[in-house]
Design a protein around this motif. Structure first.
Motif, PDB file in Angstrom:
ATOM      1  N   ILE A  96       0.868  -1.171  -0.101  1.00 39.22           N
ATOM      2  CA  ILE A  96      -0.061   0.056  -0.012  1.00 39.22           C
ATOM      3  C   ILE A  96       0.828   1.175  -0.029  1.00 39.22           C
ATOM      4  CG2 ILE A  96      -1.709   1.269   1.165  1.00 39.22           C
ATOM      5  CD1 ILE A  96      -2.756  -1.244   2.392  1.00 39.22           C
ATOM      6  N   VAL A  97       0.785   2.082  -1.166  1.00 40.85           N
ATOM      7  CA  VAL A  97       1.545   3.158  -1.118  1.00 40.85           C
ATOM      8  C   VAL A  97       0.872   4.520  -0.768  1.00 40.85           C
ATOM      9  CG1 VAL A  97       3.028   2.188  -3.144  1.00 40.85           C
ATOM     10  CG2 VAL A  97       0.964   3.708  -3.603  1.00 40.85           C
ATOM     11  N   HIS A  98      -0.243   4.373  -0.470  1.00 40.35           N
ATOM     12  CA  HIS A  98      -1.114   5.720   0.031  1.00 40.35           C
ATOM     13  C   HIS A  98      -2.271   5.041   0.713  1.00 40.35           C
ATOM     14  CE1 HIS A  98      -2.781   9.645   0.262  1.00 40.35           C
ATOM     15  NE2 HIS A  98      -3.845   8.920  -0.330  1.00 40.35           N
ATOM     16  N   THR A  99      -2.522   5.740   2.085  1.00 37.54           N
ATOM     17  CA  THR A  99      -3.588   5.304   2.864  1.00 37.54           C
ATOM     18  C   THR A  99      -4.214   6.594   3.603  1.00 37.54           C
ATOM     19  OG1 THR A  99      -4.157   3.787   4.596  1.00 37.54           O
ATOM     20  CG2 THR A  99      -1.996   4.799   4.843  1.00 37.54           C
ATOM     21  N   GLU A 100      -5.706   6.682   3.616  1.00 33.31           N
ATOM     22  CA  GLU A 100      -6.393   7.494   4.074  1.00 33.31           C
ATOM     23  C   GLU A 100      -7.188   6.946   5.402  1.00 33.31           C
ATOM     24  OE1 GLU A 100      -8.348   9.670   1.107  1.00 33.31           O
ATOM     25  OE2 GLU A 100      -6.600   9.954  -0.101  1.00 33.31           O
ATOM     26  N   ILE A 101      -6.728   7.331   6.671  1.00 37.69           N
ATOM     27  CA  ILE A 101      -7.192   6.447   7.678  1.00 37.69           C
ATOM     28  C   ILE A 101      -8.096   7.483   8.367  1.00 37.69           C
ATOM     29  CG2 ILE A 101      -5.039   5.197   7.945  1.00 37.69           C
ATOM     30  CD1 ILE A 101      -4.226   6.998  10.325  1.00 37.69           C
ATOM     31  N   PHE A 102      -9.304   6.757   9.120  1.00 32.80           N
ATOM     32  CA  PHE A 102     -10.171   7.381   9.890  1.00 32.80           C
ATOM     33  C   PHE A 102      -9.684   7.322  11.656  1.00 32.80           C
ATOM     34  CE2 PHE A 102     -13.460   5.273   7.077  1.00 32.80           C
ATOM     35  CZ  PHE A 102     -13.681   6.627   6.285  1.00 32.80           C
ATOM     36  N   PHE A 103      -9.995   8.372  12.212  1.00 27.49           N
ATOM     37  CA  PHE A 103      -9.829   7.990  13.647  1.00 27.49           C
ATOM     38  C   PHE A 103     -11.033   8.616  14.568  1.00 27.49           C
ATOM     39  CE2 PHE A 103      -8.491  12.244  15.921  1.00 27.49           C
ATOM     40  CZ  PHE A 103      -8.515  13.015  14.740  1.00 27.49           C
ATOM     41  N   ASP A 104     -11.272   8.004  15.457  1.00 28.55           N
ATOM     42  CA  ASP A 104     -12.610   8.409  16.532  1.00 28.55           C
ATOM     43  C   ASP A 104     -12.291   9.045  17.546  1.00 28.55           C
ATOM     44  OD1 ASP A 104     -14.375   6.849  14.663  1.00 28.55           O
ATOM     45  OD2 ASP A 104     -14.250   5.072  15.856  1.00 28.55           O
ATOM     46  N   PRO A 105     -12.025  10.557  17.742  1.00 30.65           N
ATOM     47  CA  PRO A 105     -11.558  11.061  19.086  1.00 30.65           C
ATOM     48  C   PRO A 105     -12.686  11.010  20.135  1.00 30.65           C
ATOM     49  CG  PRO A 105     -12.078  12.690  17.125  1.00 30.65           C
ATOM     50  CD  PRO A 105     -12.007  11.327  16.509  1.00 30.65           C
ATOM     51  N   GLN A 106     -14.009  10.938  19.648  1.00 29.60           N
ATOM     52  CA  GLN A 106     -15.138  10.711  20.542  1.00 29.60           C
ATOM     53  C   GLN A 106     -14.968   9.709  21.497  1.00 29.60           C
ATOM     54  OE1 GLN A 106     -17.445  12.176  17.662  1.00 29.60           O
ATOM     55  NE2 GLN A 106     -18.911  13.144  19.158  1.00 29.60           N
ATOM     56  N   SER A 107     -14.245   8.665  20.946  1.00 27.20           N
ATOM     57  CA  SER A 107     -14.139   7.429  21.708  1.00 27.20           C
ATOM     58  C   SER A 107     -12.976   7.350  22.813  1.00 27.20           C
ATOM     59  CB  SER A 107     -14.246   6.056  21.056  1.00 27.20           C
ATOM     60  OG  SER A 107     -12.644   6.161  20.489  1.00 27.20           O
ATOM     61  N   HIS A 108     -12.136   8.552  22.800  1.00 31.00           N
ATOM     62  CA  HIS A 108     -11.041   8.654  23.674  1.00 31.00           C
ATOM     63  C   HIS A 108     -10.944   9.913  24.674  1.00 31.00           C
ATOM     64  CE1 HIS A 108      -9.337   5.887  20.986  1.00 31.00           C
ATOM     65  NE2 HIS A 108      -9.422   6.639  19.981  1.00 31.00           N
ATOM     66  N   LEU A 109     -11.725  11.071  24.227  1.00 28.05           N
ATOM     67  CA  LEU A 109     -11.717  12.177  24.810  1.00 28.05           C
ATOM     68  C   LEU A 109     -12.683  12.006  26.254  1.00 28.05           C
ATOM     69  CD1 LEU A 109     -12.420  14.978  22.194  1.00 28.05           C
ATOM     70  CD2 LEU A 109     -10.182  14.264  23.120  1.00 28.05           C
ATOM     71  N   PRO A 110     -13.840  11.199  26.422  1.00 29.47           N
ATOM     72  CA  PRO A 110     -14.202  11.070  27.573  1.00 29.47           C
ATOM     73  C   PRO A 110     -13.521  10.172  28.768  1.00 29.47           C
ATOM     74  CG  PRO A 110     -15.694  10.416  25.877  1.00 29.47           C
ATOM     75  CD  PRO A 110     -14.530  10.545  25.359  1.00 29.47           C
ATOM     76  N   ARG A 111     -12.586   9.723  28.244  1.00 30.68           N
ATOM     77  CA  ARG A 111     -11.498   9.121  29.212  1.00 30.68           C
ATOM     78  C   ARG A 111     -10.468   9.899  29.450  1.00 30.68           C
ATOM     79  NH1 ARG A 111      -8.771   5.363  26.825  1.00 30.68           N
ATOM     80  NH2 ARG A 111      -9.171   5.917  24.538  1.00 30.68           N
ATOM     81  N   GLY A 112     -10.353  11.044  29.303  1.00 33.10           N
ATOM     82  CA  GLY A 112      -9.324  12.052  29.753  1.00 33.10           C
ATOM     83  C   GLY A 112      -8.251  11.939  28.886  1.00 33.10           C
TER      84      GLY A 112
END
Ligand code: ADE
Ligand code: ZN
Length: 334
Positions: A96-112
């Protein structure tokens, strides 16, 4: 070499791009176990094998419960770096020479865990990927659609401090009962701030959610979209406008959207002229990275070499790379 062997060889050797990958979904049980110890976060599993054997899903929601639970071991910038770097090593393996990745900040912020911790860990690993392997990337922040508008506006405001790293926003999590219309104002603001937009639509949800994602959220790509074949007018529109659909075959089978890979509708979608491609979604949970998705799907649906070529070409064409880079890679495939 027979037909199928030459397809496997083509898949392994061709440069590829991936457009639908949740970085939290690339958290392998081994790393989950290691981080649970490193960060002293308890998980309800005694071994890596026990984690793997819990991965039997009946639908999207049954997966999401385990997926959000797994993400709880991610605390420090170093954890997000390690997570992303492990995925990059898989990219290198799969060419894979190029990747476009998702991340989910709302699953981390409530944990501080702070927004900066998450984005900086991911971004540093992606920079190293460019420097060491010449693997390019884009980052797309996803809103969790089961949460309310206010929580989503809050992370959008935080994303505005990281426009140099985040190219777009997406919509994921529990689809049924959380229609795109719930996020119309949010996506208007995101677009006004200069973000590109994509959305999960028509994974489990009805074709209307794809229509609304196009019309209300002004998306550039549909994530999944496999339910579109239930609406002829929609197919016509998607073909005419060549709207990309980031299909994830192994994910769809694991989440029981299709009972088996042989019954997946990817080949039908291709034959209708839809701009589809193959992606891995949450490979640590669904049993395979990009090449495995391509190889198993080719086998199950009896794809021709030309079909596989088309899937890989579609992926480059649908990426957020600039035209010059797209041209360069498309030439390499041929
Ligand atoms: N989050 C991670 N994977 C997802 C999927 N396949 N659908 C919706 N939300 C997700
Ligand atoms: Zn997804």
């Amino acid at each position: 070499m027979n037909n199928f062997e030459s397809i496997i060889q083509f898949i392994n050797q061709s440069p590829k791009t991936e457009l639908h990958l949740h970085i939290e979904g690339s958290l392998e049980p081994e790393l989950m176990f290691k981080l649970s110890k490193r960060n002293k976060v308890e998980i309800p599993f005694k071994s890596v094998e026990e984690i793997r054997s819990a991965y039997n899903f009946t639908n999207l929601d049954s997966f999401l419960k385990i997926y959000y639970q797994g993400s709880k071991v991610l605390i420090n910038e170093e954890d997000f770096f390690d997570l992303t770097w492990e995925y990059i090593l898989r990219c290198k393996q799969d060419n894979i020479v190029h990747t476009e990745i998702f991340f989910d900040p709302q699953s981390h912020l409530p944990r501080g865990v702070s927004f900066d911790t998450v984005i900086n860990g991911i971004h540093k690993a992606l920079k190293k990927a460019k420097d060491e392997f010449n693997i390019s990337s884009k980052i797309i922040m996803c809103f969790l659609r089961h949460l309310d508008e206010e929580s989503c506006f809050d992370v959008l405001n935080q994303a505005c401090n990281h426009k140099d790293k985040i190219i777009g926003v997406g919509l994921d999590s529990s689809e049924k009962g959380n229609p795109p219309s719930k996020f119309k104002r949010l996506f208007e603001k995101a677009i006004a701030e200069g973000f590109l937009t994509v959305a999960h639509a028509g994974e489990e949800g009805p074709p209307e959610y794809i229509w609304d994602s196009l019309n209300l959220l002004k998306i550039k790509r549909v994530d999944h979209g496999v339910q579109c074949l239930n609406d002829e007018k929609l197919v016509e529109k998607l073909v005419k406008d060549q709207i990309p659909l980031t299909v994830c075959p192994l994910s769809n089978v694991k989440l029981c959207v299709f009972d088996k890979l042989e019954n997946h509708n990817l080949k039908k979608m291709l034959d209708k002229g839809l701009r589809v491609m193959v992606n891995s979604d949450d490979p640590a949970y669904f049993g395979g990275y990009l090449n495995k998705n391509l190889i198993e799907t080719s086998k199950a649906l009896n794809l021709e070499l030309l079909d596989v070529k088309k899937l890989i070409e579609n992926s480059f064409k649908s990426s957020f790379l600039n035209d010059e880079d797209k041209k360069k890679w498309l030439k390499k495939i041929n």
